[in-house]
Design a protein around this motif. Sequence first.
Motif, PDB file in Angstrom:
ATOM      1  N   SER A 151      -0.723  17.676  15.494  1.00 22.69           N
ATOM      2  CA  SER A 151      -1.649  16.578  15.795  1.00 22.69           C
ATOM      3  C   SER A 151      -3.096  17.025  15.942  1.00 22.69           C
ATOM      4  O   SER A 151      -3.983  16.418  15.365  1.00 22.69           O
ATOM      5  CB  SER A 151      -1.201  15.827  17.037  1.00 22.69           C
ATOM      6  N   GLY A 152      -3.403  18.021  16.750  1.00 29.23           N
ATOM      7  CA  GLY A 152      -4.780  18.436  16.954  1.00 29.23           C
ATOM      8  C   GLY A 152      -5.639  17.372  17.599  1.00 29.23           C
ATOM      9  O   GLY A 152      -6.856  17.436  17.549  1.00 29.23           O
ATOM     10  N   ARG A 153      -5.042  16.387  18.228  1.00 28.62           N
ATOM     11  CA  ARG A 153      -5.790  15.260  18.785  1.00 28.62           C
ATOM     12  C   ARG A 153      -6.775  15.664  19.868  1.00 28.62           C
ATOM     13  O   ARG A 153      -7.795  15.024  20.031  1.00 28.62           O
ATOM     14  CB  ARG A 153      -4.833  14.214  19.340  1.00 28.62           C
ATOM     15  N   THR A 154      -6.503  16.720  20.607  1.00 26.39           N
ATOM     16  CA  THR A 154      -7.385  17.076  21.721  1.00 26.39           C
ATOM     17  C   THR A 154      -8.731  17.612  21.247  1.00 26.39           C
ATOM     18  O   THR A 154      -9.677  17.654  22.012  1.00 26.39           O
ATOM     19  CB  THR A 154      -6.713  18.125  22.629  1.00 26.39           C
ATOM     20  N   ASP A 155      -8.839  18.020  19.998  1.00 30.73           N
ATOM     21  CA  ASP A 155     -10.085  18.577  19.474  1.00 30.73           C
ATOM     22  C   ASP A 155     -11.037  17.513  18.934  1.00 30.73           C
ATOM     23  O   ASP A 155     -12.141  17.849  18.519  1.00 30.73           O
ATOM     24  CB  ASP A 155      -9.787  19.563  18.336  1.00 30.73           C
ATOM     25  N   PHE A 156     -10.631  16.262  18.928  1.00 34.32           N
ATOM     26  CA  PHE A 156     -11.411  15.219  18.269  1.00 34.32           C
ATOM     27  C   PHE A 156     -11.576  13.996  19.166  1.00 34.32           C
ATOM     28  O   PHE A 156     -10.747  13.716  20.014  1.00 34.32           O
ATOM     29  CB  PHE A 156     -10.751  14.824  16.943  1.00 34.32           C
ATOM     30  N   ASP A 157     -12.658  13.249  18.907  1.00 39.35           N
ATOM     31  CA  ASP A 157     -12.953  12.038  19.678  1.00 39.35           C
ATOM     32  C   ASP A 157     -12.148  10.833  19.202  1.00 39.35           C
ATOM     33  O   ASP A 157     -11.806   9.954  19.992  1.00 39.35           O
ATOM     34  CB  ASP A 157     -14.440  11.668  19.535  1.00 39.35           C
ATOM     35  N   HIS A 158     -11.885  10.771  17.903  1.00 39.85           N
ATOM     36  CA  HIS A 158     -11.230   9.598  17.316  1.00 39.85           C
ATOM     37  C   HIS A 158     -10.329  10.070  16.176  1.00 39.85           C
ATOM     38  O   HIS A 158     -10.792  10.802  15.297  1.00 39.85           O
ATOM     39  CB  HIS A 158     -12.299   8.627  16.782  1.00 39.85           C
ATOM     40  N   VAL A 159      -9.066   9.669  16.216  1.00 39.18           N
ATOM     41  CA  VAL A 159      -8.102  10.106  15.195  1.00 39.18           C
ATOM     42  C   VAL A 159      -7.297   8.895  14.727  1.00 39.18           C
ATOM     43  O   VAL A 159      -6.723   8.179  15.549  1.00 39.18           O
ATOM     44  CB  VAL A 159      -7.139  11.191  15.744  1.00 39.18           C
ATOM     45  N   VAL A 160      -7.297   8.678  13.416  1.00 40.94           N
ATOM     46  CA  VAL A 160      -6.525   7.583  12.825  1.00 40.94           C
ATOM     47  C   VAL A 160      -5.743   8.112  11.624  1.00 40.94           C
ATOM     48  O   VAL A 160      -6.124   9.098  11.004  1.00 40.94           O
ATOM     49  CB  VAL A 160      -7.422   6.403  12.388  1.00 40.94           C
ATOM     50  N   GLU A 161      -4.647   7.427  11.313  1.00 46.91           N
ATOM     51  CA  GLU A 161      -3.842   7.758  10.134  1.00 46.91           C
ATOM     52  C   GLU A 161      -3.556   6.494   9.349  1.00 46.91           C
ATOM     53  O   GLU A 161      -3.411   5.414   9.921  1.00 46.91           O
ATOM     54  CB  GLU A 161      -2.492   8.368  10.528  1.00 46.91           C
ATOM     55  N   ALA A 162      -3.462   6.659   8.037  1.00 48.37           N
ATOM     56  CA  ALA A 162      -3.095   5.549   7.162  1.00 48.37           C
ATOM     57  C   ALA A 162      -2.396   6.101   5.932  1.00 48.37           C
ATOM     58  O   ALA A 162      -2.587   7.265   5.562  1.00 48.37           O
ATOM     59  CB  ALA A 162      -4.329   4.763   6.746  1.00 48.37           C
ATOM     60  N   SER A 163      -1.598   5.259   5.307  1.00 55.37           N
ATOM     61  CA  SER A 163      -0.936   5.619   4.057  1.00 55.37           C
ATOM     62  C   SER A 163      -1.769   5.119   2.887  1.00 55.37           C
ATOM     63  O   SER A 163      -2.345   4.034   2.940  1.00 55.37           O
ATOM     64  CB  SER A 163       0.459   5.000   3.999  1.00 55.37           C
ATOM     65  N   LEU A 164      -1.837   5.925   1.849  1.00 53.83           N
ATOM     66  CA  LEU A 164      -2.532   5.551   0.619  1.00 53.83           C
ATOM     67  C   LEU A 164      -1.600   5.757  -0.554  1.00 53.83           C
ATOM     68  O   LEU A 164      -0.878   6.761  -0.614  1.00 53.83           O
ATOM     69  CB  LEU A 164      -3.773   6.422   0.397  1.00 53.83           C
ATOM     70  N   HIS A 165      -1.621   4.831  -1.469  1.00 54.84           N
ATOM     71  CA  HIS A 165      -0.857   5.010  -2.711  1.00 54.84           C
ATOM     72  C   HIS A 165      -1.823   5.550  -3.755  1.00 54.84           C
ATOM     73  O   HIS A 165      -2.819   4.897  -4.090  1.00 54.84           O
ATOM     74  CB  HIS A 165      -0.233   3.687  -3.161  1.00 54.84           C
ATOM     75  N   VAL A 166      -1.547   6.758  -4.228  1.00 49.58           N
ATOM     76  CA  VAL A 166      -2.439   7.440  -5.166  1.00 49.58           C
ATOM     77  C   VAL A 166      -1.634   7.798  -6.418  1.00 49.58           C
ATOM     78  O   VAL A 166      -1.212   8.929  -6.607  1.00 49.58           O
ATOM     79  CB  VAL A 166      -3.050   8.712  -4.530  1.00 49.58           C
ATOM     80  N   PRO A 167      -1.377   6.820  -7.293  1.00 51.93           N
ATOM     81  CA  PRO A 167      -0.544   7.087  -8.466  1.00 51.93           C
ATOM     82  C   PRO A 167      -1.166   8.089  -9.428  1.00 51.93           C
ATOM     83  O   PRO A 167      -0.459   8.780 -10.152  1.00 51.93           O
ATOM     84  CB  PRO A 167      -0.372   5.717  -9.123  1.00 51.93           C
ATOM     85  N   SER A 168      -2.491   8.206  -9.412  1.00 55.53           N
ATOM     86  CA  SER A 168      -3.168   9.132 -10.329  1.00 55.53           C
ATOM     87  C   SER A 168      -3.072  10.584  -9.868  1.00 55.53           C
ATOM     88  O   SER A 168      -3.294  11.497 -10.661  1.00 55.53           O
ATOM     89  CB  SER A 168      -4.646   8.755 -10.446  1.00 55.53           C
ATOM     90  N   GLY A 169      -2.801  10.808  -8.580  1.00 52.88           N
ATOM     91  CA  GLY A 169      -2.809  12.163  -8.056  1.00 52.88           C
ATOM     92  C   GLY A 169      -4.211  12.698  -7.831  1.00 52.88           C
ATOM     93  O   GLY A 169      -4.404  13.896  -7.658  1.00 52.88           O
ATOM     94  N   CYS A 170      -5.213  11.811  -7.816  1.00 47.76           N
ATOM     95  CA  CYS A 170      -6.601  12.221  -7.618  1.00 47.76           C
ATOM     96  C   CYS A 170      -7.200  11.391  -6.485  1.00 47.76           C
ATOM     97  O   CYS A 170      -7.311  10.173  -6.600  1.00 47.76           O
ATOM     98  CB  CYS A 170      -7.399  12.038  -8.909  1.00 47.76           C
ATOM     99  N   LEU A 171      -7.591  12.055  -5.410  1.00 54.18           N
ATOM    100  CA  LEU A 171      -8.187  11.398  -4.251  1.00 54.18           C
ATOM    101  C   LEU A 171      -9.695  11.633  -4.289  1.00 54.18           C
ATOM    102  O   LEU A 171     -10.149  12.773  -4.296  1.00 54.18           O
ATOM    103  CB  LEU A 171      -7.595  11.977  -2.963  1.00 54.18           C
ATOM    104  N   ALA A 172     -10.486  10.565  -4.333  1.00 57.53           N
ATOM    105  CA  ALA A 172     -11.947  10.658  -4.323  1.00 57.53           C
ATOM    106  C   ALA A 172     -12.432  10.436  -2.894  1.00 57.53           C
ATOM    107  O   ALA A 172     -11.975   9.520  -2.214  1.00 57.53           O
ATOM    108  CB  ALA A 172     -12.564   9.629  -5.257  1.00 57.53           C
ATOM    109  N   VAL A 173     -13.352  11.277  -2.448  1.00 56.81           N
ATOM    110  CA  VAL A 173     -13.894  11.180  -1.090  1.00 56.81           C
ATOM    111  C   VAL A 173     -15.402  11.025  -1.205  1.00 56.81           C
ATOM    112  O   VAL A 173     -16.076  11.859  -1.802  1.00 56.81           O
ATOM    113  CB  VAL A 173     -13.543  12.433  -0.262  1.00 56.81           C
TER     114      VAL A 173
END
Length: 107
Positions: free
Chosen positions: A16-38
């Motif tokens: 988790s590492g939650r204690t090192d951060f102020d705000h932590v969220v998780e979500a699922s993404l469907h990435v059929p291309s196998g390429c995540l753009a940030v």
Amino acid sequence: MDVFVAVDVLDGEPESGRTDFDHVVEASLHVPSGCLAVLGCGDYLPDAARFDVPPGWIRVRTSRSGLAAAAADPEGFASENIRLRAWPAPRREPQVTTRWTRPTEKP
């Protein structure tokens, strides 16, 4: 304002590492291309950083720190840090594991 972003593509769910951060969220993404753009809100999609991920469903955990300093700095010199971690996982509902709340100003 500077925002420092680190991206880790993992084989499985990290600790988790939650204690090192102020705000932590998780979500699922469907990435059929196998390429995540940030990219940030002012970035241009064709110039975005891209990361190879397993095609299909992935889980992304976004962990943010430095929020209080960034919120208190009207000049925008304080920096926020973001760590994105992605790994293959079945679809699940979004989850907030650590919630940061902006301090209220006293009159």
